[in-house]
Scaffold this motif. Structure first.
Motif, PDB file in Angstrom:
ATOM      1  N   VAL A  60       4.190   3.981  56.315  1.00 18.88           N
ATOM      2  CA  VAL A  60       2.900   4.072  55.604  1.00 18.88           C
ATOM      3  C   VAL A  60       1.847   3.212  56.309  1.00 18.88           C
ATOM      4  O   VAL A  60       0.965   2.635  55.684  1.00 18.88           O
ATOM      5  CB  VAL A  60       3.034   3.665  54.108  1.00 18.88           C
ATOM      6  CG1 VAL A  60       3.850   4.705  53.360  1.00 18.88           C
ATOM      7  CG2 VAL A  60       3.664   2.288  53.938  1.00 18.88           C
ATOM      8  N   GLY A  95      -0.234   4.297  58.762  1.00 19.45           N
ATOM      9  CA  GLY A  95      -1.347   5.055  59.344  1.00 19.45           C
ATOM     10  C   GLY A  95      -2.685   4.638  58.743  1.00 19.45           C
ATOM     11  O   GLY A  95      -2.741   4.017  57.683  1.00 19.45           O
ATOM     12  N   GLY A 118      -5.259   6.786  58.000  1.00 18.25           N
ATOM     13  CA  GLY A 118      -5.795   7.782  57.059  1.00 18.25           C
ATOM     14  C   GLY A 118      -7.264   8.060  57.258  1.00 18.25           C
ATOM     15  O   GLY A 118      -8.017   8.233  56.301  1.00 18.25           O
ATOM     16  N   ARG A 133      -8.792  10.635  58.101  1.00 19.63           N
ATOM     17  CA  ARG A 133      -9.290  11.936  57.621  1.00 19.63           C
ATOM     18  C   ARG A 133      -9.666  11.890  56.144  1.00 19.63           C
ATOM     19  O   ARG A 133     -10.265  12.812  55.636  1.00 19.63           O
ATOM     20  CB  ARG A 133      -8.245  13.032  57.870  1.00 19.63           C
ATOM     21  CG  ARG A 133      -8.195  13.467  59.318  1.00 19.63           C
ATOM     22  CD  ARG A 133      -7.058  14.430  59.568  1.00 19.63           C
ATOM     23  NE  ARG A 133      -5.763  13.752  59.496  1.00 19.63           N
ATOM     24  CZ  ARG A 133      -4.588  14.375  59.459  1.00 19.63           C
ATOM     25  NH1 ARG A 133      -4.562  15.690  59.455  1.00 19.63           N
ATOM     26  NH2 ARG A 133      -3.463  13.693  59.411  1.00 19.63           N
ATOM     27  N   LYS A 167      -3.731   5.799  52.037  1.00 19.48           N
ATOM     28  CA  LYS A 167      -3.672   7.254  51.871  1.00 19.48           C
ATOM     29  C   LYS A 167      -2.514   7.659  50.962  1.00 19.48           C
ATOM     30  O   LYS A 167      -2.623   8.590  50.170  1.00 19.48           O
ATOM     31  CB  LYS A 167      -3.484   7.869  53.264  1.00 19.48           C
ATOM     32  CG  LYS A 167      -3.238   9.339  53.294  1.00 19.48           C
ATOM     33  CD  LYS A 167      -3.309   9.903  54.702  1.00 19.48           C
ATOM     34  CE  LYS A 167      -2.076   9.612  55.533  1.00 19.48           C
ATOM     35  NZ  LYS A 167      -2.067  10.365  56.812  1.00 19.48           N
ATOM     36  N   GLU A 168      -1.401   6.927  51.074  1.00 13.49           N
ATOM     37  CA  GLU A 168      -0.196   7.289  50.328  1.00 13.49           C
ATOM     38  C   GLU A 168      -0.329   7.068  48.823  1.00 13.49           C
ATOM     39  O   GLU A 168       0.516   7.490  48.050  1.00 13.49           O
ATOM     40  CB  GLU A 168       1.002   6.480  50.850  1.00 13.49           C
ATOM     41  CG  GLU A 168       1.359   6.761  52.303  1.00 13.49           C
ATOM     42  CD  GLU A 168       0.422   6.103  53.324  1.00 13.49           C
ATOM     43  OE1 GLU A 168      -0.403   5.234  52.942  1.00 13.49           O
ATOM     44  OE2 GLU A 168       0.524   6.453  54.515  1.00 13.49           O
ATOM     45  N   LEU A 171       0.641   1.978  66.384  1.00 11.47           N
ATOM     46  CA  LEU A 171       0.862   2.530  67.731  1.00 11.47           C
ATOM     47  C   LEU A 171       1.508   3.907  67.709  1.00 11.47           C
ATOM     48  O   LEU A 171       1.811   4.459  68.759  1.00 11.47           O
ATOM     49  CB  LEU A 171       1.719   1.556  68.549  1.00 11.47           C
ATOM     50  CG  LEU A 171       1.131   0.152  68.751  1.00 11.47           C
ATOM     51  CD1 LEU A 171       2.076  -0.701  69.598  1.00 11.47           C
ATOM     52  CD2 LEU A 171      -0.239   0.230  69.419  1.00 11.47           C
ATOM     53  N   GLY A 172       1.744   4.431  66.507  1.00  5.90           N
ATOM     54  CA  GLY A 172       2.326   5.770  66.417  1.00  5.90           C
ATOM     55  C   GLY A 172       3.532   5.795  65.497  1.00  5.90           C
ATOM     56  O   GLY A 172       4.111   4.749  65.172  1.00  5.90           O
ATOM     57  N   ALA A 227       6.401   3.002  64.332  1.00  8.99           N
ATOM     58  CA  ALA A 227       6.611   2.621  62.928  1.00  8.99           C
ATOM     59  C   ALA A 227       8.099   2.666  62.583  1.00  8.99           C
ATOM     60  O   ALA A 227       8.636   1.735  61.972  1.00  8.99           O
ATOM     61  CB  ALA A 227       5.821   3.551  62.005  1.00  8.99           C
TER      62      ALA A 227
HETATM   63  P1  UTP Z   1      -1.069  10.790  60.835  1.00  2.00           P
HETATM   64  O1  UTP Z   1      -1.048  11.492  62.127  1.00  2.00           O
HETATM   65  O2  UTP Z   1      -1.377  11.615  59.620  1.00  2.00           O
HETATM   66  O3  UTP Z   1      -2.090   9.588  60.964  1.00  2.00           O
HETATM   67  O4  UTP Z   1       0.318  10.080  60.642  1.00  2.00           O
HETATM   68  P2  UTP Z   1      -2.803   8.724  59.850  1.00  2.00           P
HETATM   69  O5  UTP Z   1      -3.364   7.520  60.509  1.00  2.00           O
HETATM   70  O6  UTP Z   1      -1.879   8.463  58.693  1.00  2.00           O
HETATM   71  O7  UTP Z   1      -3.979   9.651  59.294  1.00  2.00           O
HETATM   72  P3  UTP Z   1      -5.336  10.169  59.987  1.00  2.00           P
HETATM   73  O8  UTP Z   1      -4.904  11.218  60.975  1.00  2.00           O
HETATM   74  O9  UTP Z   1      -6.036   9.001  60.587  1.00  2.00           O
HETATM   75  O10 UTP Z   1      -6.113  10.749  58.838  1.00  2.00           O
HETATM   76  C1  UTP Z   1       1.476  10.760  60.234  1.00  2.00           C
HETATM   77  C2  UTP Z   1       2.383   9.806  59.488  1.00  2.00           C
HETATM   78  O11 UTP Z   1       2.816   8.748  60.325  1.00  2.00           O
HETATM   79  C3  UTP Z   1       2.493   7.494  59.755  1.00  2.00           C
HETATM   80  C4  UTP Z   1       1.376   7.767  58.756  1.00  2.00           C
HETATM   81  O12 UTP Z   1       1.354   6.803  57.734  1.00  2.00           O
HETATM   82  C5  UTP Z   1       1.726   9.156  58.282  1.00  2.00           C
HETATM   83  O13 UTP Z   1       2.703   9.123  57.254  1.00  2.00           O
HETATM   84  N1  UTP Z   1       2.068   6.582  60.844  1.00  2.00           N
HETATM   85  C6  UTP Z   1       1.291   7.065  61.861  1.00  2.00           C
HETATM   86  C7  UTP Z   1       2.471   5.280  60.837  1.00  2.00           C
HETATM   87  O14 UTP Z   1       3.169   4.814  59.910  1.00  2.00           O
HETATM   88  N2  UTP Z   1       2.077   4.472  61.874  1.00  2.00           N
HETATM   89  C8  UTP Z   1       1.310   4.913  62.898  1.00  2.00           C
HETATM   90  O15 UTP Z   1       1.019   4.132  63.820  1.00  2.00           O
HETATM   91  C9  UTP Z   1       0.914   6.242  62.884  1.00  2.00           C
END
Ligand code: UTP
Length: 289
Positions: free
Chosen positions: A12, A14, A16, A18, A28-29, A110-111, A115
């Motif tokens: 969790v 990211g 978010g 968008r 976002k979650e 970092l992706g 994570a």
């Molecule tokens: P998303 O590609 O949807 O990215 O990540 P995001 O940052 O959550 O949302 P946007 O695109 O900026 O709106 C897919 C999943 O991977 C997790 C996110 O929480 C989501 O569940 N994630 C992504 C991480 O936990 N860490 C990261 O570095 C990237």
């Protein structure tokens, strides 16, 4: 027979982007579909699949998630005083057992691969699940439970897959299929976000995984892939051939709640499917159709 899956990772971390401005001060979650945050759907799905340990990989500004999976003494006391027994019971029903939740911080986004790797010490040397809360699935039997059944018979890696329109392959990890019986597909290759003309199929990976712990060694190399991120797909691709690897075409409909229209559609579908408000929701929609 393979080892039972007891642990699940919920990344969790990211940003978010968008969903700005909704996600400026709120993860976002925690966005609700009808009346329940996305992350709670994911945790309940994991509970229904027999998961006993819940590992959240968080980031900055995610404290609301920790509070959500904890007692709220003031709220519970107030509900008690007002005699709101069913609300109180419902609040306590889905709380994980004491000591079964762990948090670790992804110190930089970092992706997804990074994570998952951040949770390596909490998972240890056993198979584990990964659930992305922004992929919400409406199904008769919870998706992860369907996957756990498949994993019990085939072992190795089991990932949830679905067929997508070819013009959407750029949004997903795409499977190069081996043997395919229509329900289970052998994963012979994996490519992250290929252009439609380069995609090896239209069989897309969605946010549910049961993985062998050997994935951590691959993730630990920190290789950057599509979008400059450490991609989970790349490490999964490196595991092909080492142990069984299957995609499961699960029963159910998946909604991309990381996307505005997908999130809106999930709210419609989940409201219509609810016994308590489904009929009223259908009635409320009529003037707009
Ligand atoms: P998303 O590609 O949807 O990215 O990540 P995001 O940052 O959550 O949302 P946007 O695109 O900026 O709106 C897919 C999943 O991977 C997790 C996110 O929480 C989501 O569940 N994630 C992504 C991480 O936990 N860490 C990261 O570095 C990237």
């Amino acid at each position: 027979m393979s080892v039972r899956v007891r642990k699940a990772i919920f990344p969790v971390g990211g940003l978010g982007t968008r969903f700005l401005p909704a996600t400026k001060a709120m993860p976002k979650e925690m966005l609700p579909v009808v009346d329940k945050p996305l992350i709670q759907y994911a945790v309940e799905e994991a509970q229904a699949a027999g998961i006993e340990e819940f590992i959240f990989v968080t980031g900055r500004g995610k404290a609301a998630i920790e509070d959500h999976f904890d007692h709220s003494y003031e709220l519970e006391k107030t509900l008690e005083e007002r005699g709101k027994v069913s609300e109180l019971e419902e609040l306590r029903r889905w709380l994980p057992r004491h000591g079964s939740v762990a948090y670790t911080r992804q110190m930089a986004p970092l992706g997804l691969g990074h994570a998952v790797w951040c949770a390596r010490n909490l998972v240890g040397d056993e198979p584990f699940a990964v659930l992305l809360a922004d992929d919400l699935i409406l199904s008769r039997r919870p998706c992860l439970a369907q996957m756990a059944d498949a994993h019990a018979s085939v072992g190795g890696n089991v990932i949830a897959v679905m067929d997508v329109p070819r013009e959407h392959t750029k949004r997903y990890g795409i499977v190069a299929p081996g043997r395919d019986d229509g329900r289970m597909v052998e994963v012979a290759g994996l490519v992250e976000k290929p252009a439609p003309e380069k995609a090896p199929s239209t069989c897309a990976v969605i946010g549910r995984y049961i993985l062998d712990p050997s994935v951590f060694a691959h993730l630990g190399k920190g290789m950057k892939g599509a979008g400059g991120e450490i991609q989970l797909t790349d490490s999964l691709a490196a595991m092909i051939g080492a142990s069984p690897f299957h995609g499961l075409r699960f029963e159910g409909k998946r909604f991309d709640c990381g996307d505005k229209v997908g999130f809106f559609e999930a709210n419609l579908a989940f409201a219509l499917a609810r016994p308590d408000i489904g009929a009223a929701a259908r009635e409320a929609m009529k003037p707009y159709l």
